[in-house]
Design a protein around this motif. Structure first.
Motif, short mmCIF file in Angstrom:
data_model
loop_
_atom_site.label_atom_id
_atom_site.label_comp_id
_atom_site.label_asym_id
_atom_site.label_seq_id
_atom_site.Cartn_x
_atom_site.Cartn_y
_atom_site.Cartn_z
N LEU A 74 -68.29 25.08 -34.06
CA LEU A 74 -66.93 24.82 -34.56
C LEU A 74 -65.95 24.63 -33.40
O LEU A 74 -65.02 23.83 -33.48
N TYR A 75 -66.18 25.36 -32.31
CA TYR A 75 -65.33 25.20 -31.13
C TYR A 75 -65.57 23.83 -30.47
O TYR A 75 -64.62 23.11 -30.14
N GLU A 76 -66.84 23.48 -30.28
CA GLU A 76 -67.17 22.24 -29.58
C GLU A 76 -66.74 20.99 -30.36
O GLU A 76 -66.56 19.92 -29.77
N HIS A 77 -66.57 21.15 -31.69
CA HIS A 77 -66.09 20.02 -32.50
C HIS A 77 -64.58 20.13 -32.78
O HIS A 77 -64.06 19.37 -33.60
N GLY A 78 -63.90 21.06 -32.10
CA GLY A 78 -62.45 21.14 -32.21
C GLY A 78 -61.92 21.78 -33.48
O GLY A 78 -60.72 21.70 -33.77
N VAL A 79 -62.81 22.42 -34.25
CA VAL A 79 -62.36 23.09 -35.48
C VAL A 79 -61.73 24.44 -35.14
O VAL A 79 -60.67 24.80 -35.66
N LEU A 80 -62.37 25.21 -34.26
CA LEU A 80 -61.82 26.46 -33.76
C LEU A 80 -61.24 26.23 -32.36
O LEU A 80 -61.84 25.52 -31.55
N PRO A 81 -60.10 26.86 -32.05
CA PRO A 81 -59.46 26.62 -30.75
C PRO A 81 -60.10 27.34 -29.56
O PRO A 81 -59.87 26.97 -28.42
N LYS A 82 -60.90 28.38 -29.85
CA LYS A 82 -61.46 29.16 -28.74
C LYS A 82 -62.96 29.42 -28.93
O LYS A 82 -63.43 29.56 -30.05
N LYS A 83 -63.66 29.48 -27.81
CA LYS A 83 -65.08 29.83 -27.83
C LYS A 83 -65.16 31.34 -27.68
O LYS A 83 -65.35 31.88 -26.59
N LYS A 84 -65.00 32.00 -28.80
CA LYS A 84 -64.87 33.47 -28.78
C LYS A 84 -65.69 34.07 -29.91
O LYS A 84 -65.69 33.56 -31.03
N TYR A 85 -66.40 35.16 -29.60
CA TYR A 85 -67.24 35.83 -30.60
C TYR A 85 -67.07 37.34 -30.45
O TYR A 85 -67.28 37.90 -29.37
N VAL A 86 -66.65 37.99 -31.52
CA VAL A 86 -66.46 39.44 -31.53
C VAL A 86 -67.33 40.02 -32.63
O VAL A 86 -67.24 39.60 -33.79
N GLU A 87 -68.18 40.99 -32.27
CA GLU A 87 -69.09 41.61 -33.23
C GLU A 87 -68.63 43.03 -33.55
O GLU A 87 -68.23 43.77 -32.65
N ALA A 88 -68.66 43.40 -34.82
CA ALA A 88 -68.16 44.72 -35.21
C ALA A 88 -68.96 45.27 -36.38
O ALA A 88 -69.61 44.54 -37.13
N THR A 89 -68.91 46.60 -36.52
CA THR A 89 -69.45 47.30 -37.69
C THR A 89 -68.34 48.19 -38.24
O THR A 89 -67.23 48.23 -37.70
N ARG A 90 -68.66 48.92 -39.30
CA ARG A 90 -67.66 49.78 -39.93
C ARG A 90 -66.96 50.70 -38.93
O ARG A 90 -65.74 50.85 -38.95
N SER A 91 -67.72 51.30 -38.02
CA SER A 91 -67.14 52.27 -37.08
C SER A 91 -66.11 51.64 -36.14
O SER A 91 -65.23 52.34 -35.62
N ASP A 92 -66.20 50.33 -35.94
CA ASP A 92 -65.23 49.65 -35.08
C ASP A 92 -63.91 49.38 -35.81
O ASP A 92 -62.86 49.25 -35.17
N LEU A 93 -63.97 49.29 -37.13
CA LEU A 93 -62.77 48.97 -37.91
C LEU A 93 -62.12 50.19 -38.55
O LEU A 93 -60.90 50.24 -38.70
N VAL A 94 -62.95 51.16 -38.95
CA VAL A 94 -62.45 52.31 -39.71
C VAL A 94 -62.22 53.50 -38.79
O VAL A 94 -63.14 53.98 -38.13
N GLY A 95 -60.98 53.97 -38.75
CA GLY A 95 -60.61 55.10 -37.90
C GLY A 95 -60.85 56.44 -38.59
O GLY A 95 -60.98 56.50 -39.81
N PRO A 96 -60.85 57.53 -37.82
CA PRO A 96 -61.12 58.85 -38.39
C PRO A 96 -59.90 59.52 -39.03
O PRO A 96 -60.04 60.51 -39.74
N PHE A 97 -58.71 58.99 -38.76
CA PHE A 97 -57.48 59.62 -39.26
C PHE A 97 -56.58 58.60 -39.94
O PHE A 97 -56.71 57.39 -39.73
N ILE A 98 -55.65 59.09 -40.75
CA ILE A 98 -54.70 58.24 -41.45
C ILE A 98 -53.91 57.41 -40.43
O ILE A 98 -53.40 57.94 -39.44
N GLY A 99 -53.82 56.11 -40.70
CA GLY A 99 -53.05 55.22 -39.82
C GLY A 99 -53.86 54.56 -38.72
O GLY A 99 -53.44 53.55 -38.15
N TRP A 100 -55.02 55.14 -38.41
CA TRP A 100 -55.83 54.59 -37.32
C TRP A 100 -56.57 53.32 -37.73
O TRP A 100 -56.78 52.42 -36.92
N THR A 101 -56.98 53.26 -39.01
CA THR A 101 -57.81 52.14 -39.46
C THR A 101 -57.09 50.80 -39.35
O THR A 101 -57.65 49.82 -38.84
#
Length: 224
Positions: free
Chosen positions: A67-94
């Protein structure tokens, strides 16, 4: 015709063993996104269904590059995540953690493995619901500007999408990743063995394939 041109990432995709149905779907996604490039309502978000080890992560990286090489996405960027990367342990952290990942992936691909674990059914106090809400908002507000790929086992993924209309309505593409066949596994084994400088005879190779056949009968969720 720009859709017929093969970029470097597409050639890598073609070289992957098996995944014929996946490759066909990626070609359709490429054609659609290129023809609708620049439109304000272009939706790039996807769901990948399949067992572990069936190529979901590798294909997610390659589709971001395509998608980047065909100009659909502006950046050649890849970020991998699981639940622990998105969900925080306390209120407001997530919300803070989720938005930080979204910002990091903006312009490219945010790949969330085992995405069904974000929404724990029946537990309204679980902070995962906050992560889902933030993701849904970003997927709508930044449509066409980045690509969220939700991945995991097919049944839990489909159940999660069915019970989260916000998520479901924002997924444009659904891609099934089948288990490798015996012949495809044979090719993969041979590549690994050759790469490591080993030699295996046909009897030994067949014995390994017999073991994988047995393991698949015991547990259908085994990818081999």
């Amino acid at each position: 015709d720009v859709t017929s041109k093969k970029c470097k990432a597409e050639k890598k995709l073609e070289e992957l063993i098996g995944l014929d149905s996946v490759k066909e779907m990626i070609e359709k996604i490429k054609a659609y996104t290129i023809s609708n490039k620049g439109k304000s309502n272009l939706n790039l978000h996807m769901a990948f269904y399949g067992n572990p080890g069936t190529g979901k992560t590798e294909v997610a990286k390659l589709i971001g590059e395509i998608l980047y090489e065909h100009g659909v996405l502006p950046k050649k960027k890849y970020v991998e995540a699981t639940r622990s990367d998105l969900v925080g342990p306390f209120i407001g952290w997530t919300a803070m953690q989720t938005n930080a990942l979204i910002d990091k992936a903006m312009g490219g691909v945010l790949f969330i493995d085992e995405a069904y674990s974000l929404a724990i059914e029946g537990d309204k106090q679980d902070f995962g619901h906050e992560a889902v809400a933030e993701l849904i908002k970003a997927m709508e507000d930044h449509k066409g500007k980045f690509c969220v790929i939700l991945a995991g086992y097919k049944n839990p993924m489909q159940k999660m999408l069915a019970t989260n209309p916000g998520f479901n309505s924002r997924i444009q593409f659904h891609v099934d990743f089948p288990n490798y066949s015996r012949d495809e596994l044979s090719e993969i084994f041979q590549l690994i063995i050759d790469k490591d400088g080993y030699i295996v005879n046909e009897d030994a190779l067949n014995k390994m394939l017999d073991i994988t056949d047995l393991l698949r009968k015991i547990n259908p969720n085994n990818y081999f």
